[in-house]
Design an enzyme around this catalytic site. Structure first.
Site, PDB file in Angstrom:
ATOM      1  N   SER A 134     -67.954  24.483  46.426  1.00 51.89           N
ATOM      2  CA  SER A 134     -67.224  24.245  47.671  1.00 51.89           C
ATOM      3  C   SER A 134     -68.132  23.626  48.458  1.00 51.89           C
ATOM      4  CB  SER A 134     -66.612  25.361  48.174  1.00 51.89           C
ATOM      5  OG  SER A 134     -65.979  25.205  49.467  1.00 51.89           O
ATOM      6  N   TYR A 147     -66.231  34.220  50.534  1.00 55.27           N
ATOM      7  CA  TYR A 147     -65.963  33.204  49.962  1.00 55.27           C
ATOM      8  C   TYR A 147     -67.339  31.884  50.225  1.00 55.27           C
ATOM      9  CZ  TYR A 147     -63.574  28.631  48.414  1.00 55.27           C
ATOM     10  OH  TYR A 147     -63.417  27.219  47.927  1.00 55.27           O
TER      11      TYR A 147
HETATM   12  P1  NAD Z   1     -55.072  27.070  43.401  1.00 57.38           P
HETATM   13  O1  NAD Z   1     -54.779  28.256  43.921  1.00 57.38           O
HETATM   14  O2  NAD Z   1     -54.279  25.789  43.167  1.00 57.38           O
HETATM   15  O3  NAD Z   1     -55.807  27.296  41.766  1.00 57.38           O
HETATM   16  C1  NAD Z   1     -56.616  28.449  41.315  1.00 57.38           C
HETATM   17  C2  NAD Z   1     -56.030  29.196  40.199  1.00 57.38           C
HETATM   18  O4  NAD Z   1     -56.925  30.225  39.871  1.00 57.38           O
HETATM   19  C3  NAD Z   1     -54.850  29.731  40.456  1.00 57.38           C
HETATM   20  O5  NAD Z   1     -53.850  29.269  39.276  1.00 57.38           O
HETATM   21  C4  NAD Z   1     -54.981  31.205  40.189  1.00 57.38           C
HETATM   22  O6  NAD Z   1     -53.995  31.782  39.425  1.00 57.38           O
HETATM   23  C5  NAD Z   1     -56.228  31.350  39.627  1.00 57.38           C
HETATM   24  N1  NAD Z   1     -56.897  32.373  39.726  1.00 57.38           N
HETATM   25  C6  NAD Z   1     -57.175  33.025  40.721  1.00 57.38           C
HETATM   26  N2  NAD Z   1     -57.787  34.267  40.613  1.00 57.38           N
HETATM   27  C7  NAD Z   1     -57.770  34.646  39.234  1.00 57.38           C
HETATM   28  C8  NAD Z   1     -58.359  35.693  38.511  1.00 57.38           C
HETATM   29  N3  NAD Z   1     -58.587  36.738  38.902  1.00 57.38           N
HETATM   30  N4  NAD Z   1     -58.291  35.570  37.227  1.00 57.38           N
HETATM   31  C9  NAD Z   1     -57.610  34.240  36.372  1.00 57.38           C
HETATM   32  N5  NAD Z   1     -57.325  33.176  37.278  1.00 57.38           N
HETATM   33  C10 NAD Z   1     -57.226  33.278  38.636  1.00 57.38           C
HETATM   34  O7  NAD Z   1     -56.592  26.688  44.001  1.00 57.38           O
HETATM   35  P2  NAD Z   1     -57.602  25.148  43.796  1.00 57.38           P
HETATM   36  O8  NAD Z   1     -57.613  24.725  44.886  1.00 57.38           O
HETATM   37  O9  NAD Z   1     -57.250  24.595  42.642  1.00 57.38           O
HETATM   38  O10 NAD Z   1     -58.966  25.933  43.531  1.00 57.38           O
HETATM   39  C11 NAD Z   1     -59.838  25.907  42.400  1.00 57.38           C
HETATM   40  C12 NAD Z   1     -61.479  26.056  42.608  1.00 57.38           C
HETATM   41  O11 NAD Z   1     -61.664  25.137  43.556  1.00 57.38           O
HETATM   42  C13 NAD Z   1     -61.744  27.591  43.589  1.00 57.38           C
HETATM   43  O12 NAD Z   1     -62.582  27.947  42.728  1.00 57.38           O
HETATM   44  C14 NAD Z   1     -61.706  27.127  44.929  1.00 57.38           C
HETATM   45  O13 NAD Z   1     -62.701  28.009  45.550  1.00 57.38           O
HETATM   46  C15 NAD Z   1     -62.405  25.547  44.824  1.00 57.38           C
HETATM   47  N6  NAD Z   1     -62.260  24.769  45.647  1.00 57.38           N
HETATM   48  C16 NAD Z   1     -60.882  24.399  46.174  1.00 57.38           C
HETATM   49  C17 NAD Z   1     -61.068  23.643  47.499  1.00 57.38           C
HETATM   50  C18 NAD Z   1     -59.586  23.378  48.282  1.00 57.38           C
HETATM   51  O14 NAD Z   1     -59.482  22.739  49.093  1.00 57.38           O
HETATM   52  N7  NAD Z   1     -58.526  23.437  47.415  1.00 57.38           N
HETATM   53  C19 NAD Z   1     -61.921  23.236  48.179  1.00 57.38           C
HETATM   54  C20 NAD Z   1     -63.131  23.761  47.560  1.00 57.38           C
HETATM   55  C21 NAD Z   1     -63.262  24.313  46.418  1.00 57.38           C
END
Ligand code: NAD
Length: 252
Positions: A134, A147
């Site tokens: 991130s 985070y």
């Molecule tokens: P999202 O919530 O759409 O998807 C995350 C997925 O991870 C979900 O399906 C959830 O069920 C799964 N998950 C969470 N905890 C879990 C666990 N204990 N065991 C198994 N699965 C688990 O979110 P996203 O935005 O797609 O996030 C994906 C990654 O991207 C994350 O690591 C997040 O930190 C990173 N990220 C997201 C953003 C953003 O703006 N959305 C920005 C920077 C980084």
């Protein structure tokens, strides 16, 4: 950057958090590239639906559980450590068990999965590790202690994996998005509105996109395209680094 059809033919990929958002977009893109994809998610229904959608193999597993990774396949050529979640609170109010759980999922599980999959990659002489970090792997924001700490730790783990994998043809890289249009961000909008005392429709402009030069959210497919490039031909020499996909958020 688009997926060249067949560039990952014969490869097996494992993607965590593949039930939605960035992980699901990665599952689609790597499948398009020809990989057999294992999808891991704690949400059983989402995991099953996503696997059906892409034609992959679902693994409904909660990565916060200490031995969860032991049930997952280890003959994996492409590992995408993507699962994560957010919790907003100032440090003095941050629940300690929530802090620990976030580190289990976003630091310990990636470590255990790299540890588990690396021997196969080394034997094969080729492997790709992509860690979805991130902008908060490089910068801090208030109320995001767990985070920010977890993503900084993931960035460190990524560098060590790159050093240890290099002589075996294994690369390890982070992709560091700004704000992506997923459930994770949608969940934060109301929390930020509450904590800042502003209307939720103002949160996007005044909080999420304030530091971003490109005034829109990133689409999950745009992150998947970078992940796919890191797994394809032409990126062999790219390792141990972190690629921002943030509309210049970290440029200022
Ligand atoms: P999202 O919530 O759409 O998807 C995350 C997925 O991870 C979900 O399906 C959830 O069920 C799964 N998950 C969470 N905890 C879990 C666990 N204990 N065991 C198994 N699965 C688990 O979110 P996203 O935005 O797609 O996030 C994906 C990654 O991207 C994350 O690591 C997040 O930190 C990173 N990220 C997201 C953003 C953003 O703006 N959305 C920005 C920077 C980084």
């Amino acid at each position: 950057m688009t997926t060249t059809s067949g560039q990952l033919a014969g490869a097996t990929a494992l993607i965590t958090g593949a039930g939605s958002g960035i992980g699901l977009a990665c599952a689609r893109a790597l499948t398009r590239g020809g990989a057999k994809v294992h999808l891991v998610d704690r949400d059983e229904q989402a995991c099953r639906d996503a696997a059906e959608n892409v034609g992959g193999v679902p693994h409904a597993v909660d990565l916060a559980e200490p031995r969860a990774t032991e049930t997952l396949p280890h003959e994996v050529d492409v590992l995408v450590n993507n699962a994560g979640f957010q919790h907003l609170a100032p440090i003095h109010e941050f629940p300690a068990d929530r802090f620990r759980a976030m580190h289990e999922v976003m630091v310990t599980a990636p470590f255990l999965l790299i540890r588990r999959c690396l021997p196969h990659m080394r034997d094969r002489g080729w492997g790709r590790i992509v860690n979805v970090s991130s902008v908060h792997g490089h910068r801090a924001s208030p109320d995001k202690s767990a985070y920010v700490a977890a993503k900084h730790a993931l960035e460190g783990l990524n560098k060590v994996a790159a050093l240890e994998g290099a002589e075996y043809g294994v690369t390890s890289n982070c992709v560091a998005p700004g704000y992506v249009r997923t459930a994770l961000v949608e969940g934060q909008v109301q929390a930020q509105a509450d904590s800042r005392g502003i209307a939720s429709d103002k949160v996007l402009d005044e909080v999420f996109l304030k530091r971003t030069a490109i005034k829109r959210l990133i689409e999950p497919d745009e992150i998947a395209a970078v992940v796919t490039w890191l797994c394809g031909p032409g990126s062999d020499y790219v390792t141990g680094t972190s690629i921002p996909v943030d509309g210049a958020w970290t440029a200022q």
